[in-house]
Design a protein around this motif. Structure first.
Motif, PDB file in Angstrom:
ATOM      1  N   VAL A  71    -108.515 -13.896  37.250  1.00  0.00           N
ATOM      2  CA  VAL A  71    -107.385 -13.149  37.788  1.00  0.00           C
ATOM      3  C   VAL A  71    -107.837 -11.738  38.189  1.00  0.00           C
ATOM      4  CG1 VAL A  71    -105.162 -12.080  37.201  1.00  0.00           C
ATOM      5  CG2 VAL A  71    -105.604 -14.466  36.603  1.00  0.00           C
ATOM      6  N   ALA A  72    -108.639 -11.120  37.303  1.00  0.00           N
ATOM      7  CA  ALA A  72    -109.120  -9.771  37.602  1.00  0.00           C
ATOM      8  C   ALA A  72    -110.016  -9.781  38.836  1.00  0.00           C
ATOM      9  CB  ALA A  72    -109.872  -9.193  36.407  1.00  0.00           C
ATOM     10  N   LEU A  73    -110.896 -10.780  38.929  1.00  0.00           N
ATOM     11  CA  LEU A  73    -111.764 -10.885  40.104  1.00  0.00           C
ATOM     12  C   LEU A  73    -110.939 -11.116  41.374  1.00  0.00           C
ATOM     13  CD1 LEU A  73    -114.790 -12.960  38.786  1.00  0.00           C
ATOM     14  CD2 LEU A  73    -114.773 -10.568  39.457  1.00  0.00           C
ATOM     15  N   ALA A  74    -109.922 -11.980  41.241  1.00  0.00           N
ATOM     16  CA  ALA A  74    -109.051 -12.225  42.392  1.00  0.00           C
ATOM     17  C   ALA A  74    -108.313 -10.941  42.777  1.00  0.00           C
ATOM     18  CB  ALA A  74    -108.050 -13.334  42.082  1.00  0.00           C
ATOM     19  N   GLU A  75    -107.868 -10.200  41.767  1.00  0.00           N
ATOM     20  CA  GLU A  75    -107.174  -8.940  42.030  1.00  0.00           C
ATOM     21  C   GLU A  75    -108.118  -7.932  42.688  1.00  0.00           C
ATOM     22  OE1 GLU A  75    -103.990  -6.464  42.283  1.00  0.00           O
ATOM     23  OE2 GLU A  75    -103.959  -8.538  41.602  1.00  0.00           O
ATOM     24  N   VAL A  76    -109.353  -7.879  42.191  1.00  0.00           N
ATOM     25  CA  VAL A  76    -110.351  -6.978  42.781  1.00  0.00           C
ATOM     26  C   VAL A  76    -110.619  -7.386  44.232  1.00  0.00           C
ATOM     27  CG1 VAL A  76    -112.796  -6.341  42.711  1.00  0.00           C
ATOM     28  CG2 VAL A  76    -111.436  -6.265  40.635  1.00  0.00           C
ATOM     29  N   SER A  83    -107.989  -2.796  50.889  1.00  0.00           N
ATOM     30  CA  SER A  83    -108.610  -1.522  51.250  1.00  0.00           C
ATOM     31  C   SER A  83    -109.319  -1.645  52.599  1.00  0.00           C
ATOM     32  CB  SER A  83    -109.583  -1.060  50.168  1.00  0.00           C
ATOM     33  OG  SER A  83    -110.722  -1.888  50.128  1.00  0.00           O
ATOM     34  N   PHE A  84    -109.965  -2.805  52.855  1.00  0.00           N
ATOM     35  CA  PHE A  84    -110.582  -3.013  54.167  1.00  0.00           C
ATOM     36  C   PHE A  84    -109.516  -3.010  55.253  1.00  0.00           C
ATOM     37  CE2 PHE A  84    -114.413  -5.251  52.208  1.00  0.00           C
ATOM     38  CZ  PHE A  84    -115.240  -4.158  52.418  1.00  0.00           C
TER      39      PHE A  84
END
Length: 190
Positions: A71-76, A83-84
């Motif tokens: 989940v954290a990786l997906a959120e990142v 941001s891009f």
């Protein structure tokens, strides 16, 4: 505790034959005894303890940890994409602003050049008008001078004629006095 005691008993008697392992059945909670494989030698094998297997839920730390990590990786990844996208959007907005500013400055430059050209044309026309005005003024002054000259000539003619007429009148009066005759022409006003 029962498991610990069986393991301790099995560990205390290493030379004893291994106990039979129990495997739970899928359809009931009863344990069945399964003999160990025949290939293993009793001398080298370690003693096995009878263990009842109960379905153990997977530890929440590893599952939730990997899930949380995913989940954290997906959120990142999502934040990275956002941001891009934000950077792209800002870049496009900046490009649009720069393009608009460039066009606006080109329009202002065009307007200023056209205004300057028209003002130059106006000054040129004003100069031409001033020249024409000076020329007209000069021609008018020349005409006035010619008129004045003609008037002087006419005045001179009139004065000359008057002088002649006065001389004639004096001569005639003198002649009439000398002869005693009256003048033939009557005076116009009487």
């Amino acid at each position: 505790m029962a498991e610990e005691t069986k393991e301790e008993v099995a560990a205390e008697t290493p030379d004893a034959p291994p106990p039979e392992a129990e495997v739970p059945k899928a359809d009931s909670d009863k344990t069945t005894v399964v003999p160990p494989p025949a290939e293993e030698k009793p001398e080298k094998s370690k003693a096995l303890a009878v263990v009842e297997k109960t379905p153990v839920p997977e530890p929440k730390k590893s599952t939730s940890g990997s899930h949380d990590r995913d989940v954290a990786l997906a959120e990142v990844e999502k934040q990275k994409k956002l941001s891009f996208i934000r950077a792209w959007e800002d870049s496009e907005k900046t490009k649009a602003e720069n393009k608009a500013q460039k066009k606006l400055s080109a329009i202002v430059a065009w307007e200023n050049s056209k205004k300057a050209a028209l003002e130059a044309k106006l000054r040129k026309i004003e100069e031409q008008l001033e020249k024409k005005k000076a020329e007209y003024a000069e021609t008018m002054k020349n005409k006035v001078a010619l008129l004045h000259k003609e008037a002087e000539e006419k005045r001179a003619l009139v004065e000359a004629k008057r002088g002649e007429e006065l001389l004639k009148a004096e001569e005639m009066a003198a002649k009439c006095r000398a002869t005693g005759q009256t003048p033939k022409k009557a005076i116009g006003c009487f």
